[in-house]
Design an enzyme around this catalytic site. Sequence first.
Site, mmCIF file in Angstrom:
data_model
loop_
_atom_site.group_PDB
_atom_site.id
_atom_site.type_symbol
_atom_site.label_atom_id
_atom_site.label_comp_id
_atom_site.label_asym_id
_atom_site.label_seq_id
_atom_site.Cartn_x
_atom_site.Cartn_y
_atom_site.Cartn_z
ATOM 1 N N ASP A 212 3.553 31.934 41.076
ATOM 2 C CA ASP A 212 2.294 31.689 40.080
ATOM 3 C C ASP A 212 1.437 32.663 41.139
ATOM 4 O OD1 ASP A 212 -0.128 30.530 39.369
ATOM 5 O OD2 ASP A 212 -0.524 28.309 40.382
ATOM 6 N N GLN B 227 -5.020 21.164 43.614
ATOM 7 C CA GLN B 227 -4.101 21.708 42.940
ATOM 8 C C GLN B 227 -4.035 20.042 43.631
ATOM 9 O OE1 GLN B 227 -2.985 22.023 39.745
ATOM 10 N NE2 GLN B 227 -1.294 20.435 40.238
ATOM 11 N N LEU C 21 -13.148 23.848 52.962
ATOM 12 C CA LEU C 21 -13.455 24.867 52.174
ATOM 13 C C LEU C 21 -13.992 25.353 50.423
ATOM 14 C CD1 LEU C 21 -10.916 26.877 54.431
ATOM 15 C CD2 LEU C 21 -13.327 26.933 54.631
ATOM 16 N N VAL D 201 -9.222 21.970 50.670
ATOM 17 C CA VAL D 201 -9.081 21.970 52.159
ATOM 18 C C VAL D 201 -10.004 22.928 53.249
ATOM 19 C CG1 VAL D 201 -8.125 25.030 52.575
ATOM 20 C CG2 VAL D 201 -7.344 23.932 50.177
HETATM 21 P P1 ADP Z 1 -4.653 24.448 45.800
HETATM 22 O O1 ADP Z 1 -3.483 25.338 46.745
HETATM 23 O O2 ADP Z 1 -4.452 22.648 46.513
HETATM 24 O O3 ADP Z 1 -4.770 24.584 45.013
HETATM 25 P P2 ADP Z 1 -6.199 26.132 47.050
HETATM 26 O O4 ADP Z 1 -5.220 26.901 47.571
HETATM 27 O O5 ADP Z 1 -6.026 26.857 45.648
HETATM 28 O O6 ADP Z 1 -5.604 24.924 47.061
HETATM 29 O O7 ADP Z 1 -7.319 26.588 48.368
HETATM 30 C C1 ADP Z 1 -8.550 25.968 47.360
HETATM 31 C C2 ADP Z 1 -9.512 26.781 47.958
HETATM 32 O O8 ADP Z 1 -9.205 26.443 49.288
HETATM 33 C C3 ADP Z 1 -9.590 28.190 47.485
HETATM 34 O O9 ADP Z 1 -10.224 29.078 46.404
HETATM 35 C C4 ADP Z 1 -9.971 28.800 48.479
HETATM 36 O O10 ADP Z 1 -11.562 29.000 48.563
HETATM 37 C C5 ADP Z 1 -10.168 27.770 49.902
HETATM 38 N N1 ADP Z 1 -8.749 28.303 51.136
HETATM 39 C C6 ADP Z 1 -7.080 27.620 49.827
HETATM 40 N N2 ADP Z 1 -7.220 27.639 51.605
HETATM 41 C C7 ADP Z 1 -7.154 28.872 52.289
HETATM 42 C C8 ADP Z 1 -7.130 29.948 53.119
HETATM 43 N N3 ADP Z 1 -6.810 29.825 53.983
HETATM 44 N N4 ADP Z 1 -8.410 30.442 54.173
HETATM 45 C C9 ADP Z 1 -9.494 29.620 54.098
HETATM 46 N N5 ADP Z 1 -9.989 29.054 52.549
HETATM 47 C C10 ADP Z 1 -8.757 29.002 51.316
#
Ligand code: ADP
Length: 652
Positions: free
Chosen positions: A516, A407, A403, A411
């Site tokens: 955040d 950080q 997806l 995902v």
């Molecule tokens: P991190 O917490 O490692 O910084 P993110 O939460 O920013 O990662 O996730 C990175 C990308 O993955 C997001 O920009 C989004 O596009 C996708 N993503 C993250 N969590 C989900 C979810 N629960 N469902 C769908 N897409 C998700």
Amino acid sequence: MSGIILESIFLKRSQQKKKTSPLNFKKRLFVLTETKLSYFEYDFERGRRGSKKGSVDIDRITFVEKVIPEQAPPPERQMPQRSDEDETGQLSKIERFPYPFQVVYDEGPLYVFAPTEELRRRWIHQLKNVITSKNDVMRKYHPKFWIDGQYLCCAQTSKNAMGCQILTSSNGSIKPVRSRRMSKKPLPPTPTEEKKTSRPLPPEPPVQEEMKKVVALYGYTPMNANDLPLQKGEEYLILEEGNQAWWRARDKNGQEGYIPNNYVTEARDPLEMYEWYSKNMTRSQAEQLLKGEDKEGGFIVRESSKAGKYTVSVYAKSTAEPQGLTRHYVVCQTSQGQCYLAEKHLFDTIPEMITYHQHNSAGLISRLKYPVSSKKKNAPSTAGLGYGSWEIDHKDLTFLKELGSGQFGVVQYGKWRGQYDVAIKMIREGSMSEDEFIEEAKVMMNLSHENLVQLYGVCTKERPIFIITEYMSNGCLLNYLQESRRRFSANELLEMCRDICAAMAYLESNQFLHRDLAARNCLVNENGIVKVADFGLSRYVLDDEYTSSLGAKFPIRWSPPEVLLFSKFSSKSDVWSFGILMWEIFTLGKMPYDRFNNSEVMDHITKGLRLYRPQMATENIYAIMYSCWHDKPDERPSFLMLHNHIMDQIDE
Ligand code: ADP
């Protein structure tokens, strides 16, 4: 004031400390902290707290409970009637506080009136939380008002006379003392009066246990051996509400187990079971949905958020209106509690009324032909995959698609046990303080709200560890705003703000900080519902660039001065970030202060300068976001207050 648990505007009844003192009702801002319940004047023009009018120490409160409403209250304490609508179907602007509750302390009862049932429920719940830990819970109470020197329920004339109904301490459900309740005569003396009169008390009648009953809104298949299956429409008895998200229940065959509490509704409000009922839908959403379906006789029953009333929205086409037209009918109630849409036809329940109008238009623009559902009535997420399961087995996961990455690393979208959609965050080694997070995950699992991305559990037995959450097919809100080819209306943008604010008010009431909050940390599901993600996660990031307020990845543009200068986080620093997030939403995903670099942003805000008004935001909406950017944290509104302000701007 520190440690605010709740803050709301309610109507307060004067306390009639003397029999002859007049009864009056004033709007006050009520503020609950761990130690005090205080009320203030409120300056509505400037949206600010005024001078303090009174307070009660929590230690002095003996109990809190609903009050049975008055017989014929004036309009401001009544539920709205149909006659309150103007030609456009809008409810008149009278503010209403039809939901009374009592806070009883050593000076007697303090009567407070809430604008919605939900708010009253929330306050009673929170007040009970703060008082039960310290005080003896009083066992008896007066279900009706004290007025002009006596209680309306039992005609006792001493304000401190013992209650005439029994209250259970666990959840405050009420068990009437049947033989006494019907009596019009004053009750037999209370134990203190007894000493004076030395008449014996009659034996107390046996009290029957009344357990909470619920009806299943959705079917539920157990995910582990602790769980009880649910069948849609069946009744269940609740044995224990100990855990926030899972209740212990018994089915009609006597089987017991845990059920997700968001899959059931209290038996006395079973409307949610009907396909035509969309509890939280607004007027504009209903119009949009009915128009989208474009079916003659399409209809939706919804709850008006302001009034605690129901509205039936009906769609019809005619030669005069070939492109279709939606009418909204408020469900009216007679003083006997019957309901109607068209004067002559009275019904005991809303479902009976709907069934009748499915066959007879009887004054409506069309008979109710097609129930239109807000969304496919998808079952909501459960707080974890089964009661008590927070460790998820690697072998139950299938990986289907990448997806994105953030950080903590990549995902993935996948399935749990081949059936349930999940998002799997694969935690890059060295990017997280894992042990601390794993401990905290147990707490975070219990946070469950329809606008929070649900944490389902963790896989920690192998490396890398995984965090398993609800899957949100429309991805991150920032991209959704920037890339959507659809033009969003201002109302839709406001609804996004409302969704996020509701989740934040929930976190605030659980004293949980996000730290955040930003559009990049919100996600959008297949129905366009926005949910808050990654709450509290920043505490476990191992990356100085992100954690130090001087670091390149620190969310400077979303942070208030006290965080940038002293790393002082609070729910009011989340409020600041929420204001920036509203600005992101109304600019369709612009970078805040895009002409400045990080150190210029710091200068800018410490000088008192703020973001400009986005074109799509009205003055009122801008005033809401601006109120989040007060340099003094205590002067910023709470999320609960912001939610009220946003709701006021939503076109229903
Ligand atoms: P991190 O917490 O490692 O910084 P993110 O939460 O920013 O990662 O996730 C990175 C990308 O993955 C997001 O920009 C989004 O596009 C996708 N993503 C993250 N969590 C989900 C979810 N629960 N469902 C769908 N897409 C998700």
